[in-house]
Design an enzyme around this catalytic site. Structure first.
Site, PDB file in Angstrom:
ATOM      1  N   ASN A 134    -126.029  37.814 110.090  1.00 32.47           N
ATOM      2  CA  ASN A 134    -126.608  37.803 111.437  1.00 32.47           C
ATOM      3  C   ASN A 134    -125.487  37.975 112.461  1.00 32.47           C
ATOM      4  O   ASN A 134    -124.747  37.032 112.740  1.00 32.47           O
ATOM      5  CB  ASN A 134    -127.347  36.479 111.663  1.00 32.47           C
ATOM      6  CG  ASN A 134    -128.058  36.455 113.007  1.00 32.47           C
ATOM      7  OD1 ASN A 134    -128.025  37.431 113.760  1.00 32.47           O
ATOM      8  ND2 ASN A 134    -128.692  35.330 113.305  1.00 32.47           N
ATOM      9  N   GLU A 148    -114.098  30.161 109.359  1.00 31.94           N
ATOM     10  CA  GLU A 148    -112.759  29.707 109.727  1.00 31.94           C
ATOM     11  C   GLU A 148    -111.819  30.823 110.153  1.00 31.94           C
ATOM     12  O   GLU A 148    -110.797  30.591 110.793  1.00 31.94           O
ATOM     13  CB  GLU A 148    -112.188  28.892 108.561  1.00 31.94           C
ATOM     14  CG  GLU A 148    -112.908  27.570 108.547  1.00 31.94           C
ATOM     15  CD  GLU A 148    -112.914  26.839 107.228  1.00 31.94           C
ATOM     16  OE1 GLU A 148    -112.142  25.899 107.099  1.00 31.94           O
ATOM     17  OE2 GLU A 148    -113.704  27.210 106.344  1.00 31.94           O
ATOM     18  N   ILE A 156    -122.207  40.910 106.981  1.00 29.97           N
ATOM     19  CA  ILE A 156    -122.557  39.955 108.030  1.00 29.97           C
ATOM     20  C   ILE A 156    -124.076  39.797 107.989  1.00 29.97           C
ATOM     21  O   ILE A 156    -124.817  40.767 108.064  1.00 29.97           O
ATOM     22  CB  ILE A 156    -122.104  40.480 109.413  1.00 29.97           C
ATOM     23  CG1 ILE A 156    -120.583  40.697 109.435  1.00 29.97           C
ATOM     24  CG2 ILE A 156    -122.558  39.538 110.522  1.00 29.97           C
ATOM     25  CD1 ILE A 156    -119.735  39.475 109.179  1.00 29.97           C
ATOM     26  N   ALA A 168    -122.444  30.374 103.645  1.00 33.34           N
ATOM     27  CA  ALA A 168    -123.327  31.545 103.728  1.00 33.34           C
ATOM     28  C   ALA A 168    -123.352  32.255 102.375  1.00 33.34           C
ATOM     29  O   ALA A 168    -124.416  32.627 101.877  1.00 33.34           O
ATOM     30  CB  ALA A 168    -122.864  32.488 104.831  1.00 33.34           C
TER      31      ALA A 168
HETATM   32 MO1  MOS Z   1    -114.337  23.062 107.135  1.00 33.09          MO
HETATM   33  S1  MOS Z   1    -112.498  22.480 107.624  1.00 33.09           S
HETATM   34  O1  MOS Z   1    -114.275  24.005 105.899  1.00 33.09           O
HETATM   35  O2  MOS Z   1    -115.553  22.194 107.637  1.00 33.09           O
END
Ligand code: MOS
Length: 776
Positions: free
Chosen positions: A662, A736, A660, A524
């Protein structure tokens, strides 16, 4: 939570809840995934994989396979071995990778050792089952503690790969942790482990290759179309200009499609030999050994603190499984060494070489396994000190990271802890273990910190602004399921002052301008920032033409004062004109190319392969500051007093991750991350037959993943955070973050419920049966 004043003149649309622009295509089946791409008269491939984990192939017996009607070709190292070069390991400086079809060497169970190509999938599969292989088998090292599984300390010549520092291995250290541990009033010294885990995206691993006039098109779901093209070209000794990678939509990836794997080159070569398109759809079971996985880790975590709760020492040693030729590692100590204020820090990461496939990226590669021991140890420390775990994290909050003393570009961990604690009603927790009940259920509440580096990768884009007005964004970006194209369209719509319906996104094709790897929570930031840059260049062109037009409403105005809003070019005073009119002045569609290459990345950073791309994703920009997204995760579990069954009853996460784009898709990302965290803590583990070094639960019947009944009420709170230092748009990334604290939050809740500390994931019934609190 503004770290900087930054009053924009116009209302930004970034941050407005927006449905996915491709949502309809995805739910109606219109969206084209790699295996849906129509090719003319394809032949079908089926993989033959090794049944031993270590040794050599001494011979093939292929007569029965070749006799199956419809068989067209059969590839082994004997006939194609020298047609492809070595496959680089994921993420760069990770030593060598295992081989497949390049020699008679077998590196791991389930290695691709032959490819059958036939008129039908059924014929290919039947023939593959008739391939007989003779092996000279050696005893494999299956896991930690196996004979021949020796730990290897890493040095500066070995980069990370999984998202750690890329320029060479580094064990962050400051002060004298051993001495400080010896002097600390309270210490914790424990060992923890996380299991191997395997990706199971809904979309199976497929590859379709087609050659036309010496040019290859590869249809394969990938997190990096441009990287697939350049890495594959290098591997099969082709000119990158003759290779095109197309991956329009992806049915889940999260690391499993982050790096090129062995199958692609062999399907490309099979298609060239036959002069006919070849399609491969590997089985779910084969998916456990033909792509990368999350390696198992072990940890020794020591903490020393004063009675006031302030950390005096932190020592984190980690061991990670890898393949025999590789030094791939994730080295999450890069994060755990810097997360809390602590004057004395010692870290050390080693790899353990095994006869298994080379591991690779899986959601939050470094942080997910490495935050588990740290966040559990802090919980243990909170009990040793009699300090509430939320309070303990507040006491040790850091303004500057302790290793080099760099300030965080922004850090709102305490605000996340407070927001999540309030929403979760943490106050109702009685801190005594096994003190809370609900009928036959022991109830436990636990929390942990979530953290993930906020990086940015190289990216480029082409913007075409044409009458309508309509904008088209072209870039080889990827949507791994996150809603990436909607974020890109939202950014363009916002910067160009157009409705989102007027913005098209063309992506997932390496013939478009290169965009970064859709991984490392960077996509993003890399794609939206370069799109915003292209839009600003477009504004400048429109403004320059407008002020130069003596008959127009902006004659002689300062071009810097003109902006785009509501389909108009707007001046500082009342002057405005429809964008259509501004465009007409340029005498045709406006085409803009923009690129962004982080400082410290190679000059050809946008064009580089996987390894280089990861390096630039974690480039050395903002050398004097450290950048992370933060969150706090709270979990309530019930542990059944009679059966030991663990159920997550509620989970609340609060996150501060910059701008952010969206909130609709951001919430899905964070919620999905938390669900994956519940899965990792309670369900997921790949079991290994220690004698054969073979996975024994390699399918979805036996590899446990959560179903709806396992997923309780999940509350996601996104705190507004403005970070103007991190990048132009202030994007930190959230892909993540949502997973990283969950392992520990669940384990800490299970301890609170039962008084039993489980330090080895996953937490399953058999590990709790001895708990005194479980007896009636
Ligand atoms: Mo990921 S483990 O950054 O697709």
């Amino acid at each position: 939570m503004a770290d900087d004043a930054g009053a924009g003149l116009r209302q930004s649309r970034l941050g407005q809840p927006t449905p996915r622009i491709d949502g309809r295509a995805k739910v109606t089946g219109e969206a084209r995934y790699a295996f849906d791409e129509p090719v003319q008269n394809p032949a079908h491939a089926f993989l033959v994989t090794s049944t031993i984990a270590r040794g050599h192939i001494t011979g093939f017996r292929l007569q029965d396979a070749k006799a199956v009607p419809g068989v067209l070709d059969l590839l082994t190292y004997e006939n194609v071995g020298d047609l492809a070069g070595p496959l680089p390991p994921p993420g760069g400086k990770g030593g060598k990778n295992t081989e497949s079809l390049q020699s008679n060497r077998v590196w791991h169970s389930g290695q691709i050792i032959a490819v059958v190509v036939a008129e039908t999938l059924e014929a290919a599969r039947e023939a593959a089952e008739k391939v007989r292989v003779d092996y000279a088998e050696e005893t494999p090292s299956a896991g930690f503690g196996s004979p021949g599984a020796e730990p290897l300390a890493l040095d500066a010549s070995q980069g990370g790969g999984g998202g750690g520092p890329q320029e060479g291995h580094d064990d962050p250290e400051v002060g004298d942790a051993e001495a400080a541990l010896a002097k600390s009033a309270v210490t914790i010294d424990q060992r923890y482990s996380t299991p191997p885990q395997h990706h199971n995206p809904l979309e199976l691993y497929t590859t379709t290759c087609e050659w036309r006039d010496g040019k290859l098109t590869v249809y394969e779901g990938t997190q990096f179309a441009h990287g697939l093209k350049t890495t594959l070209a290098e591997q099969i000794k082709a000119d990158p200009a003759d290779v095109r990678s197309i991956s329009r939509f992806i049915g889940g990836a999260f690391g499993s499609r982050g790096g090129l794997t062995h199958r692609t080159a062999w399907i490309a070569i099979a298609a060239r030999r036959l002069n006919r398109p070849v399609r491969l759809e590997a089985t779910r079971q084969q998916g456990f050994s033909i792509v990368t996985f999350r390696a198992e880790t072990q940890h020794r975590l020591r903490l020393g603190a004063g009675k006031d709760g302030k950390l005096q020492a932190l020592a984190h040693e980690g061991w990670e499984a890898t393949s025999r030729p590789s030094t791939y590692n994730v080295s999450g100590t890069a994060t755990t060494a810097r997360l809390y204020a602590c004057p004395n820090v010692l870290t050390k990461v080693s790899v353990v070489k095994l006869d298994r496939q080379t591991p690779g990226f899986m959601r939050g590669p470094p942080e997910t396994p490495y935050l588990f021991p740290l966040e559990c140890a802090l919980d243990e420390l909170s009990y040793a000190l009699g300090i509430d775990p939320v309070e303990l994290r507040r006491i040790n909050d850091a303004r500057n990271e302790p290793i080099d003393g760099k300030p965080y570009t922004s850090r709102h961990l305490v605000e996340c802890l407070d927001a999540a604690a309030a929403a979760f009603d943490w106050k109702r927790r009685d801190p005594r273990p096994a003190s809370m009940h609900d009928g036959d259920w022991l109830v436990g509440l636990g929390c942990a910190t979530a953290a993930y580096p906020a990086n940015i990768g190289a990216a480029s884009t082409r913007l075409i602004l044409s009458p309508g007005p309509r904008a088209l964004i072209q870039m080889a970006a990827e949507d791994i399921g996150t809603g990436a194209f909607t974020a890109i369209a939202l950014t363009a719509a916002d910067r160009l002052g157009l409705p989102i319906k007027a913005v098209g996104v063309e992506a997932g094709d390496s013939s478009l301008p290169a965009a970064g790897l859709a991984a490392g929570s960077t996509h993003a930031a890399s794609t939206c920032n370069v799109v915003a840059k292209a839009c600003e260049l477009a504004r400048q062109r429109l403004a320059a033409a407008a002020v130069a037009d003596r008959d127009g409403p902006f004659a002689g105005a300062d071009p810097a004062g003109l902006h785009l809003a509501d389909g108009h070019l707007v001046g500082l005073e009342a002057a405005r004109e429809p964008l259509q009119a501004s465009l007409a002045r340029l005498g045709g569609p406006l085409e803009i190319y923009a690129e962004y290459v982080p400082e410290g990345a190679a000059p050809d950073g946008v064009q580089k392969t996987y390894q280089g791309q990861m390096a630039s994703a974690r480039g050395s920009e903002l050398k004097d500051q450290i950048r992370y997204s933060f969150g706090a995760q709270f979990v309530e579990v019930g542990v059944h007093r009679l059966t030991g069954e663990v159920r997550v009853r509620r989970a609340t996460g609060a996150f501060a991750a910059g701008q952010i784009i969206n909130p609709v898709t951001a919430r899905s990302q964070l919620m999905g991350g938390m669900i994956w965290g519940i899965s990792a803590a309670l369900h997921e583990a790949t079991e290994i037959d220690r004698r054969a070094a073979r996975y024994t639960n390699g399918d979805l019947a036996d590899y446990l993943v959560p179903v709806n009944a396992d997923v309780p009420e999940i509350e996601v709170i996104i705190l507004p955070e403005e970070d103007r230092r991190i990048n132009e748009l202030g994007i930190k990334g959230i892909g993540e973050l949502g997973t990283t604290g969950m392992n520990a939050a669940v384990a800490n809740a299970v301890f609170h419920a039962t008084g039993v500390r489980i330090r080895d994931l996953p937490i399953r019934i058999e590990k709790l049966l001895h708990a005194p609190a479980l007896r009636l």
